[in-house]
Structures are given as C-alpha cells and as structure tokens.
Write an enzyme that holds these catalytic residues in place. Structure first.
Site, short mmCIF file in Angstrom:
data_model
loop_
_atom_site.label_atom_id
_atom_site.label_comp_id
_atom_site.label_asym_id
_atom_site.label_seq_id
_atom_site.Cartn_x
_atom_site.Cartn_y
_atom_site.Cartn_z
CB ALA A 29 -0.92 -0.01 1.22
CG ASN A 30 -0.22 4.67 -1.77
OD1 ASN A 30 -0.94 5.50 -1.23
ND2 ASN A 30 -0.60 4.02 -2.86
NE ARG A 31 4.97 6.86 4.51
CZ ARG A 31 5.06 6.13 5.63
NH1 ARG A 31 4.04 6.08 6.46
NH2 ARG A 31 6.16 5.46 5.90
CB ALA A 95 -2.01 7.48 -4.05
#
Ligand code: C5P
Length: 222
Positions: A29-31, A95
């Site tokens: 995943a990402n932030r 994102a």
C-alpha cells in the site's frame, strides 16, 4: 444542492490508495489518506453533480450525496471506473499503486521453511491515462494529479502530455510540505498551457476551487 450549477452533470472521482494483495493477509500500500479526493467528490456533489466516488481503503467518511464504490486493488479500481462511464468529468485523485504482485498466493506465505519469498511485480494499468484515451466514452474533462517532490510544474507539464488528460493539479509532497496525511495543500493548476499558482489552502478549499473551475468549464462549454 440539487440546484447547483452542476445539476445534471455526472462526475467520477478516484480517491485513496490501492491495496495490492500479496497473500490473503498481506498487501502493498502507500500513504495516501484519501482526504483530497473525498473533498473533491463532496465539493462536486455540493454543486449539484451526480458523483460516483471510486475509493481505495481510507478512514475518510463517505461524503454526503455521493455514490461510493469501495475497491481494494488498482485492477478493481479501473473496472469500477469503467463501469461508472459515461461521465462528463473525471478527477483522478487516487494514489494508485504502480505495481501489483504478479501471482497472488492463495494461502498465507509461511516464514518457516527457510527460503525468502520473492515477489515478482507486474505493472498496474494507468487509470487516468485509460480514461483520457477512452474514445467515445472519454469524459469531456479529465483531471489528474501530479504529486511531486521537486520540479513540480515541469513534471506536471510532462505528465499532462504523457497521460493525455486536460488538466493537472500539481502538488508538492516533499516530506517538508506536510501534504500526505495533512490538512493543507499547495497546488498549481495546469490547464493545457495555462498555469495558475494557488496559495496554500486546506484540502477542502482546494476541492471547492477545483469544483468551481470544473463547473465554469463544463457549463461554459456545455
Ligand atoms: O504517474 P503518476 O502516478 O505520478 O500520476 C498521477 C496521476 O495519475 C494521478 O491523477 C493518479 O490518480 C493517476 N494514476 C492513475 N492510475 C495509475 C497511476 C496514476 O489513475 N496507475
């Protein structure tokens, strides 16, 4: 609300991160917090648009008056976006993970047994570029985001051309900017060749201004 300038117009907004499964219990995943994308969906709905919000996993509440489609992976997000067409405007604020795990394990990977798992990656589809090149189904206005840590405007100009979208909202996400997970955002709106520098604003204010610019564009040309 239903009397706003965007009454009768359809909007698609992507928001949040994507989760790319490794096995049944793990993911990449990402932030991304989803704050900016959700705020845009809310602002377009307040102007009267019929909004479909396709979102990856976030902690954000579903904005009032918005149809939510919750997804996990980039492939699911693309499919949900294609299902939402036709729309008049698409705003891609998600994102999306650039890569997914090529072969997702059907059982939890075990650390016992010695060998380290090697994750082979595959490239994810670019949802913004796909919507921008959707032929007859292409939204009249396609807006992308460019999160950059340096040369923000130069990279945004290149991205506009590469993705084939109409507008790019470029923002500085260098660690010192506090954009990721924060409430504020300093952006530049690139419309074709025209660049507008916006002052530091809350993500709600960025959303509000962007929704108003979209309404002016659609209603003015539509
Ligand atoms: O190439 P980059 O990820 O920097 O581009 C950012 C823009 O492209 C954002 O609008 C993002 O939502 C969109 N994007 C997408 N699908 C991808 C990658 C990026 O829609 N796979």
């Amino acid at each position: 609300e239903a009397l706003g300038p965007l009454r009768g117009w359809r909007a698609l907004v992507t928001s949040g991160p994507t989760h790319e499964p490794i096995d049944p219990v793990r993911y990449i995943a990402n932030r991304s917090s989803g704050k900016q994308g959700h705020a845009i969906a809310a602002a377009l709905a307040r102007l009267g648009a019929a909004v479909t919000l396709v979102s990856g996993p976030t902690q954000e509440p579903v904005p009032a008056g918005v149809s939510i489609v919750q997804v996990e992976s980039a492939l699911d997000m693309l499919a949900a976006c294609q299902d939402a067409l036709p729309v008049d405007v698409a705003v891609c604020a998600a994102a999306v993970a650039d890569w997914r795990v090529k072969a997702t394990a059907s059982q939890k990977l075990k650390k016992e047994g010695g060998s380290l798992p090697a994750l082979e990656l595959a490239e994810n589809p670019d949802i913004l570029a796909t919507l921008s090149r959707a032929g007859r189904n292409r939204p009249a206005l396609v807006v992308g985001f460019a999160a950059e840590t340096e040369k923000v405007v130069a990279h945004a100009r290149a991205k506009l051309a590469r993705k084939g979208c109409d507008w790019i909202v470029a923002n500085d996400v260098s660690p010192s900017s506090g954009t990721f997970g924060g409430t504020n955002n300093t952006v530049h709106l690139l419309r074709g060749d025209t660049l507008e520098d916006w002052p530091p604003l809350s993500k709600e204010e960025v959303a509000q201004r962007l929704a108003m610019a979209i309404a002016e564009h659609l209603v003015g040309t539509g």
